[in-house]
Scaffold this active site. Sequence first.
Site, PDB file in Angstrom:
ATOM      1  N   ASP A  20       0.837  -1.211   0.000  1.00  0.00           N
ATOM      2  CA  ASP A  20       0.000   0.000   0.000  1.00  0.00           C
ATOM      3  C   ASP A  20       0.868   1.257   0.000  1.00  0.00           C
ATOM      4  O   ASP A  20       0.685   2.151  -0.829  1.00  0.00           O
ATOM      5  CB  ASP A  20      -0.909   0.001   1.239  1.00  0.00           C
ATOM      6  CG  ASP A  20      -1.718  -1.278   1.336  1.00  0.00           C
ATOM      7  OD1 ASP A  20      -2.640  -1.445   0.532  1.00  0.00           O
ATOM      8  OD2 ASP A  20      -1.402  -2.123   2.196  1.00  0.00           O
ATOM      9  N   GLU A 279       1.865  -6.469  -5.189  1.00  0.00           N
ATOM     10  CA  GLU A 279       1.483  -5.597  -6.308  1.00  0.00           C
ATOM     11  C   GLU A 279       2.680  -4.798  -6.837  1.00  0.00           C
ATOM     12  O   GLU A 279       2.962  -4.786  -8.024  1.00  0.00           O
ATOM     13  CB  GLU A 279       0.365  -4.634  -5.870  1.00  0.00           C
ATOM     14  CG  GLU A 279      -0.038  -3.677  -6.969  1.00  0.00           C
ATOM     15  CD  GLU A 279      -1.418  -3.067  -6.799  1.00  0.00           C
ATOM     16  OE1 GLU A 279      -2.319  -3.719  -6.233  1.00  0.00           O
ATOM     17  OE2 GLU A 279      -1.613  -1.920  -7.247  1.00  0.00           O
TER      18      GLU A 279
HETATM   19  O1  TRH Z   1       4.779  -6.129   0.613  1.00  0.00           O
HETATM   20  P1  TRH Z   1       3.831  -6.724  -0.342  1.00  0.00           P
HETATM   21  O2  TRH Z   1       3.488  -8.117  -0.077  1.00  0.00           O
HETATM   22  O3  TRH Z   1       2.517  -5.867  -0.389  1.00  0.00           O
HETATM   23  C1  TRH Z   1       1.229  -6.425  -0.504  1.00  0.00           C
HETATM   24  C2  TRH Z   1       0.659  -6.223  -1.866  1.00  0.00           C
HETATM   25  O4  TRH Z   1       0.761  -4.913  -2.332  1.00  0.00           O
HETATM   26  C3  TRH Z   1      -0.783  -6.636  -1.876  1.00  0.00           C
HETATM   27  O5  TRH Z   1      -1.348  -6.412  -3.146  1.00  0.00           O
HETATM   28  C4  TRH Z   1      -1.518  -5.874  -0.837  1.00  0.00           C
HETATM   29  O6  TRH Z   1      -2.834  -6.195  -0.844  1.00  0.00           O
HETATM   30  C5  TRH Z   1      -0.887  -6.181   0.478  1.00  0.00           C
HETATM   31  O7  TRH Z   1       0.453  -5.795   0.480  1.00  0.00           O
HETATM   32  C6  TRH Z   1      -1.603  -5.498   1.607  1.00  0.00           C
HETATM   33  O8  TRH Z   1       4.454  -6.669  -1.824  1.00  0.00           O
HETATM   34  P2  TRH Z   1       4.684  -5.475  -2.846  1.00  0.00           P
HETATM   35  O9  TRH Z   1       3.402  -4.933  -3.306  1.00  0.00           O
HETATM   36  O10 TRH Z   1       5.607  -5.990  -3.850  1.00  0.00           O
HETATM   37  O11 TRH Z   1       5.435  -4.347  -2.020  1.00  0.00           O
HETATM   38  C7  TRH Z   1       6.767  -4.501  -1.615  1.00  0.00           C
HETATM   39  C8  TRH Z   1       7.524  -3.221  -1.788  1.00  0.00           C
HETATM   40  O12 TRH Z   1       8.771  -3.306  -1.113  1.00  0.00           O
HETATM   41  C9  TRH Z   1       7.856  -2.875  -3.239  1.00  0.00           C
HETATM   42  O13 TRH Z   1       7.733  -1.470  -3.442  1.00  0.00           O
HETATM   43  C10 TRH Z   1       9.310  -3.233  -3.377  1.00  0.00           C
HETATM   44  C11 TRH Z   1       9.784  -2.867  -2.006  1.00  0.00           C
HETATM   45  N1  TRH Z   1      11.062  -3.478  -1.617  1.00  0.00           N
HETATM   46  C12 TRH Z   1      12.094  -2.642  -1.331  1.00  0.00           C
HETATM   47  O14 TRH Z   1      11.968  -1.402  -1.417  1.00  0.00           O
HETATM   48  N2  TRH Z   1      13.284  -3.192  -0.942  1.00  0.00           N
HETATM   49  C13 TRH Z   1      13.475  -4.519  -0.872  1.00  0.00           C
HETATM   50  O15 TRH Z   1      14.591  -4.974  -0.536  1.00  0.00           O
HETATM   51  C14 TRH Z   1      12.373  -5.384  -1.206  1.00  0.00           C
HETATM   52  C15 TRH Z   1      12.543  -6.866  -1.143  1.00  0.00           C
HETATM   53  C16 TRH Z   1      11.173  -4.818  -1.561  1.00  0.00           C
END
Ligand code: TRH
Length: 383
Positions: A20, A279
């Site tokens: 989010d 996402e």
């Molecule tokens: O963390 P998430 O599992 O978020 C989820 C989804 O958005 C889902 O749709 C939603 O309903 C739920 O949350 C509540 O995965 P997502 O969306 O990939 O977000 C992770 C973020 O973290 C992404 O912007 C990439 C970032 N990230 C970093 O900045 N550094 C890192 O080392 C890693 C591994 C990720």
Amino acid sequence: MDRHFHSVHLFCRVVDNFGDISVCWRLARQLCSEYALDVALWVDDLESFHKICPDVEPRCDEQTVAGVIVKRWSDQFGMVAADEVANVVIEAFACELPAAYINAMAARKPQPVWINLEYLSAENWVEGCHTMASRHPSLPLTKYFFFPGFSEKTGGLLAERDLLQRAIAFQNDPQAIAAFFSELGIPAASQMQKISLFCYENAPVSALLNCLQASGTPTMCLVPEGVAKEAVGAFLQTSPHAGASATRGGLTVQVVPFMDQPQYDKLLWACDLNFVRGEDSFIRAQWAARPFVWQIYPQEEEAHWIKLNAFLARYTEHLPSDIKMSIVDAFHAWNEGENIDKSWQAIQAALSKWTLHANQWAQQLSKNGDLAANLVQYIKKIG
Ligand code: TRH
């Protein structure tokens, strides 16, 4: 944007994980840097925000980061005057704005443009619901639903204007790649096939690591700290802190720090295959123009399978059947939590053709325009 639309208030509730806040932060930054808008981002969980953007100070109620005013959204919202409301109000993922703020929106002259930014889905119904209007039941306000998506009939996907060019330039610059890995303390990475791993705890990580270990292709699996702790710890036989690594058979597992978003992008660009989730990392993996396997955020009553298959149908639509099958099997096995070992050989064999496809896919997506550009255009139209 037009001078009538110079201020944006974006509201974000962190339901779970980082998705989010990641999406909201990207949109806020982009509206500020590419459209010179005054953007305030209200967030209820600054600790999670700090994780993906270390410049955010979790104890601070109001701060400016990358030009965006970041405000703590606490339960006690207080009174809001009509002139404190922005021209454009974006409610992320139906997070429900504070009642005092909604009342102030209704009192504001002229009324703000009210957008609800929705979650991403590849399902066909999205095209029909994108930009749908909904009247407030008691106040003279209309909310418009804005859907990200994969076709020109949706809002497109979030991406900074030059994202794809930057990704491709990085991938064609061995020195930049070497510098990135050496910053992470892993200078020898360029010799091996590289895989990044970001998933939920129930992914079949041990099975994947076993396949990679037994495979004839020397591989480095890069895992941000905190991801798949149990399986990675078992492989390393130590706690999986940043910097820890171990080699067994053809596989080196390397734990890297949990990075900020720009660095994580580079990790995706630099790897030959990325395991992503949720996402935002799912979207970034597509803009990385590299093969990826997506673990979707699980929903009640298995509703996520419909979304997963809707994406696969679009993503593999024009592919020859053998590659299509490899991709579908890989996504299914990873999300079912089993049989990734059975899919692995086919994935490895498909990788070079899949890379070409990933490139074409990113080019195709870019034709839909990016979400911020489409949103700004839409706001101008309805405003
Ligand atoms: O963390 P998430 O599992 O978020 C989820 C989804 O958005 C889902 O749709 C939603 O309903 C739920 O949350 C509540 O995965 P997502 O969306 O990939 O977000 C992770 C973020 O973290 C992404 O912007 C990439 C970032 N990230 C970093 O900045 N550094 C890192 O080392 C890693 C591994 C990720």
